[in-house]
Motif scaffolding. Structure first.
Motif, PDB file in Angstrom:
ATOM      1  N   THR A   2      34.376   9.854   7.736  1.00 51.37           N
ATOM      2  CA  THR A   2      34.540   8.521   8.281  1.00 51.37           C
ATOM      3  C   THR A   2      33.407   7.627   7.818  1.00 51.37           C
ATOM      4  O   THR A   2      32.416   8.068   7.262  1.00 51.37           O
ATOM      5  N   GLN A   3      33.559   6.315   8.093  1.00 48.98           N
ATOM      6  CA  GLN A   3      32.527   5.368   7.700  1.00 48.98           C
ATOM      7  C   GLN A   3      31.247   5.567   8.492  1.00 48.98           C
ATOM      8  O   GLN A   3      30.174   5.247   8.027  1.00 48.98           O
ATOM      9  N   SER A   4      31.347   6.100   9.716  1.00 53.86           N
ATOM     10  CA  SER A   4      30.171   6.287  10.561  1.00 53.86           C
ATOM     11  C   SER A   4      30.091   7.733  11.029  1.00 53.86           C
ATOM     12  O   SER A   4      30.530   8.069  12.134  1.00 53.86           O
ATOM     13  N   PRO A   5      29.566   8.628  10.205  1.00 58.40           N
ATOM     14  CA  PRO A   5      29.435  10.030  10.616  1.00 58.40           C
ATOM     15  C   PRO A   5      28.467  10.154  11.787  1.00 58.40           C
ATOM     16  O   PRO A   5      27.575   9.325  11.961  1.00 58.40           O
ATOM     17  N   GLN A   6      28.634  11.180  12.574  1.00 57.52           N
ATOM     18  CA  GLN A   6      27.760  11.370  13.723  1.00 57.52           C
ATOM     19  C   GLN A   6      26.427  11.976  13.317  1.00 57.52           C
ATOM     20  O   GLN A   6      25.423  11.809  14.019  1.00 57.52           O
ATOM     21  N   LEU A   7      26.389  12.673  12.187  1.00 53.07           N
ATOM     22  CA  LEU A   7      25.171  13.353  11.739  1.00 53.07           C
ATOM     23  C   LEU A   7      24.879  13.012  10.283  1.00 53.07           C
ATOM     24  O   LEU A   7      25.780  13.047   9.442  1.00 53.07           O
ATOM     25  N   SER A   8      23.639  12.709   9.992  1.00 58.01           N
ATOM     26  CA  SER A   8      23.190  12.512   8.608  1.00 58.01           C
ATOM     27  C   SER A   8      22.139  13.570   8.283  1.00 58.01           C
ATOM     28  O   SER A   8      21.141  13.695   9.004  1.00 58.01           O
ATOM     29  N   VAL A   9      22.371  14.338   7.235  1.00 53.80           N
ATOM     30  CA  VAL A   9      21.408  15.338   6.783  1.00 53.80           C
ATOM     31  C   VAL A   9      20.565  14.697   5.682  1.00 53.80           C
ATOM     32  O   VAL A   9      21.079  14.357   4.607  1.00 53.80           O
ATOM     33  N   VAL A  10      19.298  14.501   5.949  1.00 53.55           N
ATOM     34  CA  VAL A  10      18.392  13.788   5.049  1.00 53.55           C
ATOM     35  C   VAL A  10      17.495  14.800   4.338  1.00 53.55           C
ATOM     36  O   VAL A  10      16.811  15.600   4.991  1.00 53.55           O
ATOM     37  N   VAL A  11      17.499  14.750   2.996  1.00 55.20           N
ATOM     38  CA  VAL A  11      16.742  15.722   2.201  1.00 55.20           C
ATOM     39  C   VAL A  11      15.904  14.991   1.154  1.00 55.20           C
ATOM     40  O   VAL A  11      16.450  14.455   0.178  1.00 55.20           O
ATOM     41  N   PRO A  12      14.577  14.933   1.318  1.00 55.16           N
ATOM     42  CA  PRO A  12      13.721  14.350   0.288  1.00 55.16           C
ATOM     43  C   PRO A  12      13.426  15.383  -0.799  1.00 55.16           C
ATOM     44  O   PRO A  12      13.206  16.566  -0.499  1.00 55.16           O
ATOM     45  N   VAL A  13      13.439  14.957  -2.059  1.00 57.28           N
ATOM     46  CA  VAL A  13      13.174  15.900  -3.148  1.00 57.28           C
ATOM     47  C   VAL A  13      12.281  15.266  -4.216  1.00 57.28           C
ATOM     48  O   VAL A  13      12.372  14.072  -4.491  1.00 57.28           O
ATOM     49  N   PHE A  14      11.461  16.119  -4.821  1.00 55.86           N
ATOM     50  CA  PHE A  14      10.668  15.735  -5.979  1.00 55.86           C
ATOM     51  C   PHE A  14      10.590  16.949  -6.905  1.00 55.86           C
ATOM     52  O   PHE A  14      10.058  17.999  -6.527  1.00 55.86           O
ATOM     53  N   ALA A  97      19.362  15.153  10.762  1.00 54.51           N
ATOM     54  CA  ALA A  97      18.794  16.474  10.504  1.00 54.51           C
ATOM     55  C   ALA A  97      18.050  16.403   9.178  1.00 54.51           C
ATOM     56  O   ALA A  97      18.607  15.911   8.187  1.00 54.51           O
ATOM     57  N   THR A  98      16.808  16.848   9.153  1.00 55.59           N
ATOM     58  CA  THR A  98      16.045  16.849   7.903  1.00 55.59           C
ATOM     59  C   THR A  98      15.861  18.279   7.402  1.00 55.59           C
ATOM     60  O   THR A  98      15.777  19.229   8.181  1.00 55.59           O
ATOM     61  N   LEU A  99      15.800  18.407   6.091  1.00 53.09           N
ATOM     62  CA  LEU A  99      15.525  19.678   5.427  1.00 53.09           C
ATOM     63  C   LEU A  99      14.567  19.424   4.284  1.00 53.09           C
ATOM     64  O   LEU A  99      14.663  18.390   3.611  1.00 53.09           O
ATOM     65  N   ASP A 100      13.663  20.371   4.022  1.00 54.17           N
ATOM     66  CA  ASP A 100      12.886  20.310   2.791  1.00 54.17           C
ATOM     67  C   ASP A 100      13.803  20.641   1.619  1.00 54.17           C
ATOM     68  O   ASP A 100      14.735  21.442   1.753  1.00 54.17           O
ATOM     69  N   GLY A 101      13.524  20.046   0.474  1.00 61.39           N
ATOM     70  CA  GLY A 101      14.394  20.229  -0.679  1.00 61.39           C
ATOM     71  C   GLY A 101      14.163  21.488  -1.468  1.00 61.39           C
ATOM     72  O   GLY A 101      14.860  21.729  -2.462  1.00 61.39           O
ATOM     73  N   ASP A 102      13.189  22.327  -1.057  1.00 59.13           N
ATOM     74  CA  ASP A 102      12.873  23.529  -1.822  1.00 59.13           C
ATOM     75  C   ASP A 102      13.715  24.734  -1.442  1.00 59.13           C
ATOM     76  O   ASP A 102      13.588  25.808  -2.032  1.00 59.13           O
ATOM     77  N   GLY A 103      14.580  24.594  -0.434  1.00 61.52           N
ATOM     78  CA  GLY A 103      15.457  25.689  -0.042  1.00 61.52           C
ATOM     79  C   GLY A 103      14.857  26.679   0.935  1.00 61.52           C
ATOM     80  O   GLY A 103      15.529  27.641   1.332  1.00 61.52           O
ATOM     81  N   GLN A 104      13.623  26.454   1.378  1.00 56.51           N
ATOM     82  CA  GLN A 104      13.015  27.395   2.322  1.00 56.51           C
ATOM     83  C   GLN A 104      13.578  27.231   3.736  1.00 56.51           C
ATOM     84  O   GLN A 104      13.575  28.183   4.515  1.00 56.51           O
ATOM     85  N   ASN A 105      14.049  26.033   4.081  1.00 54.80           N
ATOM     86  CA  ASN A 105      14.758  25.846   5.351  1.00 54.80           C
ATOM     87  C   ASN A 105      16.196  26.309   5.192  1.00 54.80           C
ATOM     88  O   ASN A 105      16.800  26.137   4.132  1.00 54.80           O
ATOM     89  N   ASP A 106      16.763  26.887   6.237  1.00 46.72           N
ATOM     90  CA  ASP A 106      18.131  27.409   6.193  1.00 46.72           C
ATOM     91  C   ASP A 106      19.089  26.406   6.844  1.00 46.72           C
ATOM     92  O   ASP A 106      19.005  26.169   8.054  1.00 46.72           O
ATOM     93  N   PRO A 107      20.006  25.790   6.088  1.00 53.60           N
ATOM     94  CA  PRO A 107      20.957  24.851   6.683  1.00 53.60           C
ATOM     95  C   PRO A 107      21.802  25.463   7.799  1.00 53.60           C
ATOM     96  O   PRO A 107      22.322  24.740   8.645  1.00 53.60           O
ATOM     97  N   ALA A 108      21.932  26.785   7.816  1.00 55.83           N
ATOM     98  CA  ALA A 108      22.686  27.438   8.887  1.00 55.83           C
ATOM     99  C   ALA A 108      22.028  27.241  10.241  1.00 55.83           C
ATOM    100  O   ALA A 108      22.668  27.478  11.285  1.00 55.83           O
ATOM    101  N   ASP A 109      20.772  26.804  10.256  1.00 52.64           N
ATOM    102  CA  ASP A 109      20.084  26.530  11.521  1.00 52.64           C
ATOM    103  C   ASP A 109      20.433  25.156  12.089  1.00 52.64           C
ATOM    104  O   ASP A 109      20.104  24.880  13.249  1.00 52.64           O
ATOM    105  N   ILE A 110      21.062  24.281  11.306  1.00 56.22           N
ATOM    106  CA  ILE A 110      21.413  22.957  11.830  1.00 56.22           C
ATOM    107  C   ILE A 110      22.347  23.068  13.028  1.00 56.22           C
ATOM    108  O   ILE A 110      22.112  22.420  14.060  1.00 56.22           O
ATOM    109  N   PRO A 111      23.423  23.886  12.980  1.00 47.28           N
ATOM    110  CA  PRO A 111      24.256  24.038  14.171  1.00 47.28           C
ATOM    111  C   PRO A 111      23.490  24.569  15.380  1.00 47.28           C
ATOM    112  O   PRO A 111      23.801  24.219  16.524  1.00 47.28           O
TER     113      PRO A 111
END
Length: 246
Positions: A2-14, A97-111
């Motif tokens: 939808t145009q207005s999702p209830q959750l935004s997963v924000v991931v900064p990367v470099f 929901a924020t995650l580090d971009g290096d993959g050390q955080n587990d997206p399965a923990d968001i729920p």
């Protein structure tokens, strides 16, 4: 989506070109098909902090197959806190929901964080990941242990781990916080200063899959001393006042 999702997963990367595709796959696996109130109505907002490798190209290539994905690009390198704030400002979801971009955080923990939010009081505006079994080097774990101890003593934020990249917070509450470089390390203290409650939630932590860390113990320590003084000053000078419309 939808145009207005209830959750935004924000991931900064470099410079994380090899971690982009696997992490996005894990995010979609963790969230697609869930009920809208349980994270199923989501978007993914990546912020490329002017990477010098193929990160931006990899993200752009993935957009065609991942309709939830949005890609923002800093034209100059600005740091992790600025990248997080860029993503939150652009986000359409009421919760982030924020995650580090290096993959050390587990997206399965968001729920798991979303479930904790569902059972918590409305004044809890931040659910902070707590890495109970860190998969970093011994020197990094030692430095983090002492930094966390000093921070807790100075700021009294009752938070065992502020350096964990996976967090869930209300967008409006975050945007009301004072902004400064490295603020992402002090979100529990800043939220509490604003009058909100925070909760630490045990989460998974994994070894870095590819690439190299962008920080070392020395530069963390040097920056941290000045930041701690600044945040302590903000807390001393802050004031929360109840307002009632008459």
């Amino acid at each position: 989506m939808t145009q207005s999702p209830q959750l935004s997963v924000v991931v900064p990367v470099f410079n994380e070109q090899d971690n982009v595709a696997p992490l996005i796959q894990e995010i979609t696996t963790a969230l697609r098909g869930r009920a809208p109130s349980d994270g199923g109505d989501f978007e993914i907002v990546y912020i490329d902090d002017h990477s010098r490798d193929g990160t931006l190209a990899a993200l752009q290539a993935l957009k065609a197959g991942v309709p939830e994905l949005r890609v923002l690009h800093h034209v100059t390198q600005s740091g992790q806190s600025t990248a997080v704030r860029t993503g939150v400002k652009a986000a359409r979801g009421a919760w982030i929901a924020t995650l580090d971009g290096d993959g050390q955080n587990d997206p399965a923990d968001i729920p798991k964080l979303l479930a904790k939010r569902a059972e918590s009081a409305p004044e809890v505006k931040l659910f902070a990941g707590w890495r109970v079994n860190r998969q970093d080097s011994g020197s990094k774990r030692w430095a983090s242990k002492w930094a966390n101890a000093i921070r807790r003593r100075m700021l009294r934020d009752d938070t065992p781990d502020t350096g964990c990249g996976i967090k869930l917070f209300e967008r409006a509450a975050f945007l009301d916080l004072p902004y400064f470089d490295h603020m992402h390390r002090y979100l529990p203290a800043l939220m509490q200063r604003a009058g909100w409650k925070t909760l630490s939630v045990p989460v998974n932590h994994r070894p870095r899959g590819a690439g190299v860390s962008k920080y070392n113990n020395l530069n963390r320590a040097l920056v941290g001393i000045a930041d701690l003084r600044g945040v302590a000053w903000l807390i001393r000078r802050g004031k929360v006042t109840a307002v009632v419309e008459r």
